[in-house]
Design an enzyme around this catalytic site. Structure first.
Site, PDB file in Angstrom:
ATOM      1  N   GLU A  18      -1.010  -0.374   0.155  1.00  0.00           N
ATOM      2  CA  GLU A  18       0.169  -1.078  -0.360  1.00  0.00           C
ATOM      3  C   GLU A  18      -0.074  -2.582  -0.425  1.00  0.00           C
ATOM      4  O   GLU A  18       0.469  -3.262  -1.297  1.00  0.00           O
ATOM      5  CB  GLU A  18       1.390  -0.798   0.520  1.00  0.00           C
ATOM      6  CG  GLU A  18       1.891   0.632   0.462  1.00  0.00           C
ATOM      7  CD  GLU A  18       3.137   0.837   1.309  1.00  0.00           C
ATOM      8  OE1 GLU A  18       3.835  -0.164   1.614  1.00  0.00           O
ATOM      9  OE2 GLU A  18       3.410   1.992   1.680  1.00  0.00           O
ATOM     10  N   ALA A  19      -0.880  -3.096   0.496  1.00  0.00           N
ATOM     11  CA  ALA A  19      -1.133  -4.544   0.555  1.00  0.00           C
ATOM     12  C   ALA A  19      -2.625  -4.817   0.705  1.00  0.00           C
ATOM     13  O   ALA A  19      -3.285  -4.247   1.578  1.00  0.00           O
ATOM     14  CB  ALA A  19      -0.367  -5.174   1.714  1.00  0.00           C
TER      15      ALA A  19
END
Length: 303
Positions: free
Chosen positions: A25-26
């Site tokens: 996600e990051a």
């Protein structure tokens, strides 16, 4: 053999690149040697970041280089044609100021800085009074009998980072504050040995400045930059993303990759900075990334 063998890092491929993308996600990026070298953008970086953003990925830039503040780093990104906001940047200059803030450093105490404007700016934004920095790079000492070196007795912390203007005056000021001011903190932005200050070669890093003060004071510093978990604690507070869904992308084994591994992130080593494939594969190297590739833009050919 004693214990488990360290997993062999995988060379980035179409298969594992897709897995990294789908399970992340990051993306946490180091800057020097990953995004740029000196003031020169590494080929394909802008397009790669655009691709990741288009896939809905959060991008965070986590740099040990304390020379600039978050504002100054955002300006550098924009000058290189990459739109990055201050809130996407976590620099060790910011980490030093936040360390003092979360530990309730007294506002009436001052902070002596062996480093650059970035640390002074972040200290000011956090509500602290900073001394030293580039201005003291112009000062000299006179070594003669009956000469007493004066210093501010209200200095309660010495922050040491990368300092191209380090000199004997600064070394003495920092040393005497730590040795003579009761309870004075010794904070290091990072311990990097070298860094890509220019695009053509490596230069001495903050580690040599920190080492000088550690030697003269006979004390060990509190390190706030990578691989310290302090920066990760801040990231988790801000983004609330499980570290298993983060991927740390960096060029240094002992800071970037260790930082990611300590936190439970996936790790991707790029060979565009200080680490070569020979260093990675040397039997004496005990820090292994999950994946490695030549440069960030290799993602483009696999996705």
């Amino acid at each position: 053999m004693n214990g488990e063998a360290e997993a062999v890092p995988e060379l980035l491929s179409s298969q594992n690149a897709r897995f990294i993308l789908d399970s992340t996600e990051a993306f946490l990026f180091d800057c020097d040697g990953v995004i740029w070298k000196g003031d020169k953008l590494i080929d394909g970086v802008s397009e790669t970041l655009d691709l990741l953003r288009s896939k809905g990925k959060k991008l965070v830039f986590v740099t040990n280089n304390s020379m600039k503040s978050r504002r100054q780093y955002a300006e550098k990104f924009n000058s290189l044609g990459i739109a990055v906001g201050e809130d996407e940047i976590f620099s060790s200059s910011f980490a030093a100021a936040m360390f003092l803030k979360v530990n309730d450093f007294p506002r009436e105490k001052k902070v002596y800085v062996i480093g650059c404007e970035g640390i002074l700016e972040e200290l000011q934004l956090a509500g602290f009074t900073g001394l030293g920095g580039p201005e003291d790079g112009k000062k000299t000492v006179v070594l003669k009998s009956d000469c007493l070196f004066e210093h501010d007795k209200s200095v309660g912390a010495v922050v040491v980072g990368l300092d191209p203007y380090i000199n004997y005056y600064k070394l003495q000021y920092g040393t005497i504050c730590i040795r003579e001011n009761p309870g004075c903190l010794f904070i290091a932005t990072n311990l990097d040995a070298v860094g890509h200050m220019t695009d053509l070669q490596e230069w001495p890093g903050a580690g040599c400045m920190v080492g000088a003060i550690a030697s003269s004071t006979e004390k060990k510093p509190t390190v706030v930059g990578k691989p310290s978990t302090f920066m990760m604690d801040f990231l988790l507070q801000k983004y609330h993303i499980n570290t298993s869904k983060m991927c740390m992308v960096g060029d240094r084994l002992d800071t970037d990759i260790l930082f990611g591994k300590n936190a439970g992130c996936k790790t991707l080593l790029v060979l565009s900075g200080v680490t070569t494939e020979a260093i990675l594969q040397d039997p004496s190297n005990k820090i292994q990334p999950d994946y490695y590739t030549s440069k960030v833009s290799d993602f483009l050919q696999f996705l």
